[in-house]
Scaffold this active site. Sequence first.
Site, PDB file in Angstrom:
ATOM      1  N   ASP A 161       0.854  -1.235   0.173  1.00  0.00           N
ATOM      2  CA  ASP A 161       0.095   0.219   0.019  1.00  0.00           C
ATOM      3  C   ASP A 161       0.986   1.223   0.137  1.00  0.00           C
ATOM      4  O   ASP A 161       0.543   2.225  -0.769  1.00  0.00           O
ATOM      5  CB  ASP A 161      -0.862   0.013   1.154  1.00  0.00           C
ATOM      6  CG  ASP A 161      -1.605  -1.133   1.285  1.00  0.00           C
ATOM      7  OD1 ASP A 161      -2.105  -1.772   0.475  1.00  0.00           O
ATOM      8  OD2 ASP A 161      -1.442  -2.213   2.346  1.00  0.00           O
ATOM      9  N   HIS A 189      -4.686  -3.467   6.393  1.00  0.00           N
ATOM     10  CA  HIS A 189      -4.371  -3.780   4.848  1.00  0.00           C
ATOM     11  C   HIS A 189      -5.948  -4.022   4.216  1.00  0.00           C
ATOM     12  O   HIS A 189      -6.256  -5.136   3.943  1.00  0.00           O
ATOM     13  CB  HIS A 189      -3.518  -4.810   4.703  1.00  0.00           C
ATOM     14  CG  HIS A 189      -3.397  -5.358   3.157  1.00  0.00           C
ATOM     15  ND1 HIS A 189      -2.770  -4.332   2.272  1.00  0.00           N
ATOM     16  CD2 HIS A 189      -3.590  -6.407   2.586  1.00  0.00           C
ATOM     17  CE1 HIS A 189      -2.927  -4.931   0.952  1.00  0.00           C
ATOM     18  NE2 HIS A 189      -3.257  -6.257   0.941  1.00  0.00           N
TER      19      HIS A 189
HETATM   20  P1  NAD Z   1      -1.739 -18.924  -4.199  1.00  0.00           P
HETATM   21  O1  NAD Z   1      -3.097 -19.408  -3.791  1.00  0.00           O
HETATM   22  O2  NAD Z   1      -1.256 -18.626  -5.497  1.00  0.00           O
HETATM   23  O3  NAD Z   1      -0.743 -19.412  -3.310  1.00  0.00           O
HETATM   24  C1  NAD Z   1      -0.858 -19.626  -1.880  1.00  0.00           C
HETATM   25  C2  NAD Z   1      -0.272 -21.200  -1.445  1.00  0.00           C
HETATM   26  O4  NAD Z   1      -0.415 -21.306  -0.130  1.00  0.00           O
HETATM   27  C3  NAD Z   1      -0.710 -22.054  -2.266  1.00  0.00           C
HETATM   28  O5  NAD Z   1       0.484 -22.933  -2.862  1.00  0.00           O
HETATM   29  C4  NAD Z   1      -1.201 -23.025  -1.168  1.00  0.00           C
HETATM   30  O6  NAD Z   1      -1.115 -24.625  -1.378  1.00  0.00           O
HETATM   31  C5  NAD Z   1      -0.487 -22.657  -0.134  1.00  0.00           C
HETATM   32  N1  NAD Z   1      -0.785 -22.916   1.365  1.00  0.00           N
HETATM   33  C6  NAD Z   1      -2.324 -22.912   1.661  1.00  0.00           C
HETATM   34  N2  NAD Z   1      -2.503 -23.440   3.259  1.00  0.00           N
HETATM   35  C7  NAD Z   1      -0.904 -23.490   3.596  1.00  0.00           C
HETATM   36  C8  NAD Z   1      -0.529 -23.566   4.811  1.00  0.00           C
HETATM   37  N3  NAD Z   1      -1.220 -24.353   5.530  1.00  0.00           N
HETATM   38  N4  NAD Z   1       0.766 -23.790   4.618  1.00  0.00           N
HETATM   39  C9  NAD Z   1       1.521 -23.687   3.943  1.00  0.00           C
HETATM   40  N5  NAD Z   1       1.264 -23.293   2.565  1.00  0.00           N
HETATM   41  C10 NAD Z   1      -0.061 -23.130   2.512  1.00  0.00           C
HETATM   42  O7  NAD Z   1      -2.100 -17.228  -3.250  1.00  0.00           O
HETATM   43  P2  NAD Z   1      -0.902 -16.027  -3.352  1.00  0.00           P
HETATM   44  O8  NAD Z   1      -1.684 -15.177  -4.637  1.00  0.00           O
HETATM   45  O9  NAD Z   1       0.256 -16.503  -3.357  1.00  0.00           O
HETATM   46  O10 NAD Z   1      -1.674 -15.362  -2.313  1.00  0.00           O
HETATM   47  C11 NAD Z   1      -1.099 -15.664  -0.718  1.00  0.00           C
HETATM   48  C12 NAD Z   1      -1.618 -14.937   0.226  1.00  0.00           C
HETATM   49  O11 NAD Z   1      -1.382 -13.470   0.242  1.00  0.00           O
HETATM   50  C13 NAD Z   1      -3.157 -14.715  -0.195  1.00  0.00           C
HETATM   51  O12 NAD Z   1      -3.997 -14.758   1.205  1.00  0.00           O
HETATM   52  C14 NAD Z   1      -3.442 -13.355  -0.543  1.00  0.00           C
HETATM   53  O13 NAD Z   1      -4.654 -12.535  -0.406  1.00  0.00           O
HETATM   54  C15 NAD Z   1      -2.351 -12.607   0.143  1.00  0.00           C
HETATM   55  N6  NAD Z   1      -1.893 -11.293  -0.399  1.00  0.00           N
HETATM   56  C16 NAD Z   1      -1.402 -10.415   0.507  1.00  0.00           C
HETATM   57  C17 NAD Z   1      -1.144  -9.199  -0.004  1.00  0.00           C
HETATM   58  C18 NAD Z   1      -0.774  -7.994   1.044  1.00  0.00           C
HETATM   59  O14 NAD Z   1      -0.356  -6.921   0.714  1.00  0.00           O
HETATM   60  N7  NAD Z   1      -0.632  -8.439   2.500  1.00  0.00           N
HETATM   61  C19 NAD Z   1      -0.653  -8.893  -1.318  1.00  0.00           C
HETATM   62  C20 NAD Z   1      -1.070  -9.929  -2.176  1.00  0.00           C
HETATM   63  C21 NAD Z   1      -1.564 -11.269  -1.559  1.00  0.00           C
HETATM   64  C1  LMR Z   2      -3.546  -6.660  -2.670  1.00  0.00           C
HETATM   65  O1  LMR Z   2      -3.673  -5.919  -1.772  1.00  0.00           O
HETATM   66  O2  LMR Z   2      -3.363  -6.614  -3.618  1.00  0.00           O
HETATM   67  C2  LMR Z   2      -3.761  -8.144  -2.086  1.00  0.00           C
HETATM   68  O3  LMR Z   2      -3.994  -7.976  -0.405  1.00  0.00           O
HETATM   69  C3  LMR Z   2      -4.495  -8.954  -2.559  1.00  0.00           C
HETATM   70  C4  LMR Z   2      -6.165  -8.667  -2.477  1.00  0.00           C
HETATM   71  O4  LMR Z   2      -6.870  -9.451  -2.101  1.00  0.00           O
HETATM   72  O5  LMR Z   2      -6.329  -7.423  -2.783  1.00  0.00           O
END
Ligand code: NAD
Ligand code: LMR
Length: 327
Positions: A161, A189
Amino acid sequence: MNLPLRVAVTGAAGQIGYSLLFRIASGAMFGPDQPVILQLIEAPVEKAMKALEGVAMELDDCAFPLLKGIVMTDQAEVGFRDANWCLLVGAKPRGPGMERADLLKDNGRIFITQGRIIDAVAADNARVAVVGNPANTNCMIAASQAKRLPPERFTAMVRLDQNRAQSQLAKKAGVDLTAVHSIFIYGNHSPTMFPAYAHASIKGRLATEIITDTAWLQGPFCETVGKRGAAIIAARGASSAASAANALVDHVHDLMTPGTVHSIAVKSDGSYGFDPHVWAGMPVRTTTEGSYEIIHGYAMDDFAKSKLAATNKELVEERAFVADMLT
Ligand code: NAD
Ligand code: LMR
């Protein structure tokens, strides 16, 4: 050469993992003199573990000089053992039409288990950074399980952000991105987050002297930053990944660089009106490697106060929603 740092990454075979691991192994996160051992943790699902093998093959094929070992596991006790940094990415991402808080019950459980295990087996100097959404409350959940590691070791990411806000201000002012400083994110967030534009500077002057359009700052600017994640999901059909991985590199890098001032979500100390039991984004200064102090005393006008109150309210509600998990 330093001894290798053990860096545990959950969700290592996921979208973010695929952008993140190569940046860690190349030295972008911990610097060019710091070797690392990657401890990659996936869900106990055949497809995920198989994909992880492929990612590890690609890491080998990069021949990164700083990468001194790869552990692959679906056992959190193995993956977090002796870890100096635990990067908690693994969790469900939201789909179109969902809010991040809709993920709370499903993802919250992951962080209960992982918080307990990290506390039991990670290194004494372990630091935890949470990315899996909803990141602030998941971080609070993980920290609630720790008896050995103090709560300030658990941080959640609002750096994406901050980076988004910096970029939007630069575009509006028509300046290079590097001319924008001190734009910090307060609160959750989520769309309630507050990018505190009044403290930002552009080319050494207050941002509000350069961008005098207050209606834009209070409206489209806050809205674009707050809803950028949803805009990316709508456009890409999947949530942000490369920019999220990049933000985590920045988050950890700046936490390892004394003197840096940046936004992270930390356990509130009551400043800026945040409930002391929530994890809220705010400006911090890195003191020593991995440690920080909250920067107090930024003045807030009535608009800023109303935004801080709204984002605090949401964090308190999220905490109440998972209260039964915390006991
Ligand atoms: P994704 O689905 O591509 O990958 C998630 C991975 O986590 C998968 O491979 C899954 O098998 C694994 N997983 C699930 N449960 C698990 C566990 N208990 N232990 C270990 N691995 C596990 O998702 P992504 O796009 O990589 O996103 C991951 C997370 O990050 C999501 O919750 C998404 O919303 C979040 N995210 C946060 C931000 C932020 O700014 N905070 C930004 C983008 C995404
Ligand atoms: C983002 O801000 O891009 C991530 O937290 C993914 C989402 O769900 O918005």
